[in-house]
Motif scaffolding. Sequence first.
Motif, PDB file in Angstrom:
ATOM      1  N   ARG A 295       0.832  -1.214   0.000  1.00 49.91           N
ATOM      2  CA  ARG A 295       0.000   0.000   0.000  1.00 49.91           C
ATOM      3  C   ARG A 295       0.865   1.263   0.000  1.00 49.91           C
ATOM      4  NH1 ARG A 295      -5.428  -0.812   0.424  1.00 49.91           N
ATOM      5  NH2 ARG A 295      -5.702   1.336   1.118  1.00 49.91           N
ATOM      6  N   LEU A 296       1.981   1.208   0.698  1.00 51.95           N
ATOM      7  CA  LEU A 296       2.916   2.343   0.664  1.00 51.95           C
ATOM      8  C   LEU A 296       3.437   2.530  -0.755  1.00 51.95           C
ATOM      9  CD1 LEU A 296       4.693   4.499   2.088  1.00 51.95           C
ATOM     10  CD2 LEU A 296       6.392   2.699   2.443  1.00 51.95           C
ATOM     11  N   SER A 297       3.768   1.409  -1.378  1.00 51.08           N
ATOM     12  CA  SER A 297       4.281   1.449  -2.740  1.00 51.08           C
ATOM     13  C   SER A 297       3.260   2.070  -3.691  1.00 51.08           C
ATOM     14  CB  SER A 297       4.635   0.025  -3.168  1.00 51.08           C
ATOM     15  OG  SER A 297       4.823  -0.038  -4.545  1.00 51.08           O
ATOM     16  N   MET A 298       1.991   1.721  -3.474  1.00 50.62           N
ATOM     17  CA  MET A 298       0.909   2.261  -4.303  1.00 50.62           C
ATOM     18  C   MET A 298       0.794   3.786  -4.122  1.00 50.62           C
ATOM     19  SD  MET A 298      -2.928   0.748  -4.252  1.00 50.62           S
ATOM     20  CE  MET A 298      -3.466   1.930  -3.005  1.00 50.62           C
ATOM     21  N   ILE A 299       0.861   4.223  -2.861  1.00 54.00           N
ATOM     22  CA  ILE A 299       0.763   5.659  -2.581  1.00 54.00           C
ATOM     23  C   ILE A 299       1.944   6.408  -3.213  1.00 54.00           C
ATOM     24  CG2 ILE A 299       0.739   7.419  -0.743  1.00 54.00           C
ATOM     25  CD1 ILE A 299      -0.693   5.349   1.046  1.00 54.00           C
ATOM     26  N   LEU A 300       3.143   5.819  -3.061  1.00 51.97           N
ATOM     27  CA  LEU A 300       4.338   6.457  -3.643  1.00 51.97           C
ATOM     28  C   LEU A 300       4.227   6.559  -5.162  1.00 51.97           C
ATOM     29  CD1 LEU A 300       7.180   4.745  -1.564  1.00 51.97           C
ATOM     30  CD2 LEU A 300       6.729   7.204  -1.651  1.00 51.97           C
ATOM     31  N   SER A 301       3.611   5.543  -5.770  1.00 50.56           N
ATOM     32  CA  SER A 301       3.533   5.545  -7.234  1.00 50.56           C
ATOM     33  C   SER A 301       2.601   6.638  -7.755  1.00 50.56           C
ATOM     34  CB  SER A 301       3.099   4.175  -7.752  1.00 50.56           C
ATOM     35  OG  SER A 301       1.752   3.935  -7.386  1.00 50.56           O
TER      36      SER A 301
END
Length: 292
Positions: free
Chosen positions: A131-137
């Motif tokens: 989910r962090l990765s998704m937000i960063l993307s």
Amino acid sequence: RAKQEAKGGWIYLDAYEQGQHHARQMVLAGIRRGLEDGEFRLYFQPKVNMHTGEVAGAEALIRWQHPEEGLLVPGRFLPQVEHHQLNIQLGEWVLQQALKQMSAWDKEGMVLNVGVNISAVHLQSDDFTSRLSMILSQYPQITPSRLDLEILETAALADLDKAVQVIKDCRALGVTFSLDDFGTGYSSLSYLQRLPVDTLKVDQSFVAGVEGNDENLLILKGVIGLSRAFGKTVIAEGVETVTQGQALLALGCEYAQGYAMSPPIPASQLPVWVSNWQPFPEWRELRPGDIT
Ligand code: C2E
Ligand code: MG
Ligand code: MG
Ligand code: MG
């Protein structure tokens, strides 16, 4: 008597428990509504390098602009959501908002690193990394290394193996980690060695004793020495006076955050603070670790 669902069935609550339960439900409902109505705010507190004078970044600190009760600090509402799904929803809002703010500042020409506090429950939730990765993307123009995740020593301790794994996975995305309130938990040296964090944030309770000659000072010397030995960056929180900063710098702690520079302020005020910031001459004259 009131009934409450518990593991394995229903339990009955006495009048006091019923009141407590009711109060918590009210707070939770309020937070849910507050999230929907956009009542939460991020305040920011600058972090500076005492030696070079540069602004190293800012820590995002949540506030609740409550319609009736005014501006609430996290101590007033975060404990109530500790073991609740809302904890994660609030945490994700904070991450989203922090990145959104960074990208707005970027456009104004103020490129700042930002620290975000992550609760233990949030960090250890199943899909934290993805989910962090998704937000960063969603913010491809923001280099992930500009985002620092501040976790509590106690949070990491609850399930060390799990915490270490999550930290490693997130670091692979590029984000950095700080161990918050360092010195107040029960971490042993071996534990410190295993936690792949970049920075240790020396708790403000030790900073308060830096000018004295008591045990706090000894602990502070130990903590700073230890951090340096482990190759970690050290930042002191709760630095309220120039003299405290001077003493910390002399002990080898290069970074500081606290009322001496600025309290947490609304996002809209940070660019003004940054452009007005004048490093204290007392600090610039010292090299880190001058007396150690
Ligand atoms: P923390 O991360 O250790 O943040 C430092 C706290 O010390 C902040 O309180 C800040 O306002 C206060 N502080 C800063 N400089 C000084 C100083 O010079 N003197 C003194 N006496 N205090 C200073 P705040 O904003 O009330 O936050 C309290 C705690 O709530 C934070 O401690 C953090 O653990 C938690 N928190 C804040 N925002 C969030 C968030 O968005 N998510 C999560 N999970 N926790 C948060
Ligand atoms: Mg923090
Ligand atoms: Mg802290
Ligand atoms: Mg704290």
